[in-house]
Enzyme design. Structure first.
Site, PDB file in Angstrom:
ATOM      1  N   HIS A  19     -11.636  -5.678   7.948  1.00 22.11           N
ATOM      2  CA  HIS A  19     -12.399  -5.556   6.702  1.00 22.11           C
ATOM      3  C   HIS A  19     -13.702  -4.810   6.960  1.00 22.11           C
ATOM      4  CE1 HIS A  19      -9.615  -8.900   6.017  1.00 22.11           C
ATOM      5  NE2 HIS A  19      -9.704  -8.637   4.735  1.00 22.11           N
TER       6      HIS A  19
ATOM      7  N   GLU B  29       0.817  -1.219   0.000  1.00 22.54           N
ATOM      8  CA  GLU B  29       0.000   0.000   0.000  1.00 22.54           C
ATOM      9  C   GLU B  29       0.848   1.266   0.000  1.00 22.54           C
ATOM     10  OE1 GLU B  29      -0.710  -2.667   1.839  1.00 22.54           O
ATOM     11  OE2 GLU B  29      -2.673  -3.258   1.073  1.00 22.54           O
TER      12      GLU B  29
ATOM     13  N   ILE C 199      -5.503   0.989   4.540  1.00 23.60           N
ATOM     14  CA  ILE C 199      -4.974   2.320   4.222  1.00 23.60           C
ATOM     15  C   ILE C 199      -3.942   2.747   5.261  1.00 23.60           C
ATOM     16  CG2 ILE C 199      -6.612   3.787   5.483  1.00 23.60           C
ATOM     17  CD1 ILE C 199      -6.863   5.482   2.907  1.00 23.60           C
TER      18      ILE C 199
ATOM     19  N   GLN D  34      -7.477  -2.119  -1.261  1.00 24.78           N
ATOM     20  CA  GLN D  34      -8.463  -3.189  -1.422  1.00 24.78           C
ATOM     21  C   GLN D  34      -9.559  -3.076  -0.357  1.00 24.78           C
ATOM     22  OE1 GLN D  34      -7.382  -7.572  -1.252  1.00 24.78           O
ATOM     23  NE2 GLN D  34      -7.512  -7.130  -3.435  1.00 24.78           N
ATOM     24  N   PHE D  35      -9.162  -2.748   0.845  1.00 28.36           N
ATOM     25  CA  PHE D  35     -10.106  -2.412   1.912  1.00 28.36           C
ATOM     26  C   PHE D  35      -9.576  -1.149   2.587  1.00 28.36           C
ATOM     27  CE2 PHE D  35     -11.241  -6.773   1.314  1.00 28.36           C
ATOM     28  CZ  PHE D  35     -12.538  -6.919   1.768  1.00 28.36           C
ATOM     29  N   ALA D  36     -10.470  -0.305   3.059  1.00 26.62           N
ATOM     30  CA  ALA D  36     -10.044   0.916   3.748  1.00 26.62           C
ATOM     31  C   ALA D  36      -9.184   0.589   4.962  1.00 26.62           C
ATOM     32  CB  ALA D  36     -11.257   1.732   4.175  1.00 26.62           C
TER      33      ALA D  36
END
Lengths: 327, 318
Positions: free
Chosen positions: A130, A61, A88, A83-85
């Site tokens: 997730h 990331e 981040i 792909q998922f917050a």
């Protein structure tokens, strides 16, 4: 009657149209290429634009965002997918220390027109990594813009606006809405401007401020209150940084009561900031304390019993609105 | 080659004189904050940048004055930035550790260790995307070997065959700790594992740095992929200007050995004289001329106005 798309299809259409319009736009992320992304958002893009514009990356990331920044400095408008917050946070330094400050560090001689798409939110059985709603981390960082659409229309219009914006924009797309929210979408060059809230329902008795997946239960609660003779102004913030202070104050002028609803945790969620600003600037307008309905200060658990009982919902919002109206 | 050697000597000397004045500004209390001096490491920036074109790119570090000057920044605007003046490269907002100059391809110094590694790959990706042959030199210290983003960046760069040269300046100290205490295994084995072209060089010998860099840059320019250049050097001064008592982490005799035997300016100077590429008088004239230029640049910056306090909120958003 314009066509109807799902929230997810609306995001894809925004990417497609912006990539056709501007060759400087490209997307990158984990599995976004031929596979089409973990949720299928980028399906079809690879076939049309090829591997140089729909770029599969390693599970890195920091590099995804860092590469986006470097390309932006050379005139590109990358759209990076987390792909998922929840992931981040692996790119946190690149976003908050690099992207957010770059223009400032350069004394205004450059800008970072990147979009970081972050599929966020709970109620999907995803568990701790997730399901998160990490928007407040980024609202706290000058130099970033943060948006969180609740409808297919805004999902498309805000993404187009984000791609055209010269600043780094964190785009929170709520996973619960991907296939549940459907509706018309803007056509052609129409965008939804960043920084402008939308009134979803009008009323003179209380103001309800919310965004993302909390808009639907908020509207349901407002309908219940209507049957009790209380009319609620429901405002979908849509942009969290910079949020639409003018719209909030205008509603407050007529209702004198405010409830903030968010799926993010309570402490230092955007409700805290909005409450403080109202106190500072519109204290005389208030007939009741600013109230909040939020997720509690805890993590998203896997068990649907634990999560479901603690997410804000129409019942909790209804209760809060009753207390607010009766104050 | 003589012209190149003289140019490199001039560039190294300019950096040395610049840094000595930075130290002077600090000790005279004219410059607040920190500055991380590049004295002793000049051959790395100069040798690498000599192998670059003006339209190539660099990313730099908190110890970045040498990179900026070697890539073409002018000392007036750099001094102004170091003093927080409006006329500085970043209007006084960046300071010593964040000088950026798009006009000379300098994508910015960066006080997050390793912070530019991925950004550099993004700039290199743009070259590939645009089918332009502009190379990126990504400077970082050996301390950045501890940052994961560097490895994310090298992995991508090799997968995508990006035109980037990672320049690791091993000045031996991660701030106040010898790198051997922080760095497991063999440094070169790390980029080798990703399949990068690798080389290591005596970072005090600017001719060697140039000779080693040039083929790596041309290789990258042709599309043959990234490289990793390990430059073994030494930080003659402290971690920053205020780090003057260094006995507790390194011995005086170690510093004395490097400064007396391994000074990059002295090494190239001796070579120039020996090859009769220049005589002592010519080198002295060059030093006098550069000294006058640097003094003038520093004085210009001292006299330059500060920004207005209300500029603090400008340039946050485009």
């Amino acid at each position: 009657m314009s066509k109807e798309l799902s929230y997810l299809e609306a995001i894809r259409e925004a990417l497609l149209e912006e990539m056709r319009r501007d060759p400087k736009v490209f997307v990158l992320g984990e599995d976004v290429g031929a596979y089409g992304g973990a949720f299928g958002v980028t399906q079809g893009l690879y076939d049309e634009f090829g591997e140089m514009r729909v770029i599969d990356t390693p599970i890195s990331e920091s590099a995804i965002v860092g590469v986006s920044i470097g390309a932006a400095l050379r005139g590109y408008r990358p759209v990076a997918e987390m792909q998922f917050a929840d992931f981040i946070s692996c790119a946190f330094d690149q976003i908050v220390n690099q992207a957010a400050t770059l223009r400032y560090r350069y004394g205004g001689r450059a800008s970072v027109p990147i979009v970081v798409r972050a599929p966020s939110g709970g109620n999907v059985g995803g568990g701790l990594y997730h399901s998160q709603n990490p928007e407040a981390w980024f609202i706290h960082r000058p130099g970033l813009k943060v948006v969180a659409p609740s409808t297919a229309y805004d999902a498309k219009g805000l993404l187009k606006a984000a791609i055209r914006d010269d600043n780094p924009v964190i785009y929170f797309e709520h996973k619960y809405l991907y296939r549940r929210a459907k509706g018309p979408v803007p056509e052609g060059d129409e965008i939804v401007p960043i920084g402008v809230a939308a009134t979803r329902r009008e009323g003179n008795d209380a103001t309800l401020l919310t965004y993302g997946a909390m808009v639907a239960p908020s509207l349901e609660a407002a309908d219940r209150l209507s049957k009790e003779g209380v009319e609620v102004d429901v405002i979908d913030l849509r942009t969290l940084l910079p949020y639409d202070k003018a719209a909030i104050f205008a509603s407050l002028e007529k209702t004198n009561r405010v409830l903030v609803v968010h799926e993010d945790v309570k402490t230092l969620g955007i409700g805290s900031e909005i409450s403080a600003v109202i106190m500072e600037e519109r204290f005389d307008t208030l007939d009741a304390p600013v109230m909040r309905v939020t997720y509690p200060d805890t993590h998203p658990p896997f068990s649907h019993v634990l999560e479901g009982a603690n997410l804000p919902n129409a019942d909790k919002i209804t209760g809060a609105l009753r207390r607010l109206a009766a104050y | 080659m003589t012209d190149r050697m003289l140019h490199m000597y001039r560039q190294m000397l300019a950096i040395r004189l610049f840094e000595e004045r930075v130290n002077d500004l600090y000790t005279r209390a004219l410059m607040p904050g920190l500055a991380h001096l590049y004295i002793g490491e000049e051959a790395v920036a100069v040798g690498v940048c000599e192998a670059l074109r003006r339209d190539d790119y660099i990313t730099s570090t908190h110890r970045g004055h040498g990179h900026c000057l070697a890539k073409g920044a002018v000392p007036d605007l750099m001094f102004a930035e170091l003093l927080g003046k409006k006329a500085g490269y970043c209007k006084g907002k960046g300071g010593s550790m964040h000088i950026a100059d798009p006009d000379t391809g300098n994508l910015g110094a960066n006080a997050i260790v390793g912070g530019s590694a991925a950004l550099a790959a993004g700039a290199a990706f743009s070259s590939k995307y645009l089918k332009l042959d502009r190379v990126v030199a990504c400077f970082f210290g050996e301390g950045a070997l501890g940052q994961g983003v560097l490895y994310e960046s090298m992995n991508l760069a090799q997968l995508w065959k990006l035109p980037i040269v990672y320049v690791c300046e091993n000045n031996q100290y991660n701030e106040y700790t010898h790198f051997s205490e922080t760095t497991a295994g063999d440094i070169i084995a790390r980029p080798s594992a990703f399949g990068l072209a690798v080389a290591s060089v005596d970072g005090q010998d600017v001719r060697a740095v140039y000779d080693t860099t040039a083929p790596l840059v041309e290789r990258a320019r042709k599309g043959d992929g990234p490289a990793f250049l390990l430059c073994n050097t030494y930080r003659f001064r402290g971690h920053h200007v205020g780090d003057i008592s260094r006995d507790y982490y390194r011995a005086k005799h170690e510093e004395q050995r490097w400064t007396s035997e391994r000074d990059p300016l002295a090494i190239l100077g001796a070579h120039l004289l020996e090859q009769q590429a220049a005589d002592r008088a010519a080198l002295d004239r060059m030093a006098a001329e550069l000294t006058a230029q640097m003094d003038a640049a520093m004085q210009w910056a001292i006299d330059a106005p500060y920004p207005s306090p209300d500029e603090v909120t400008e340039d946050v958003y485009a």
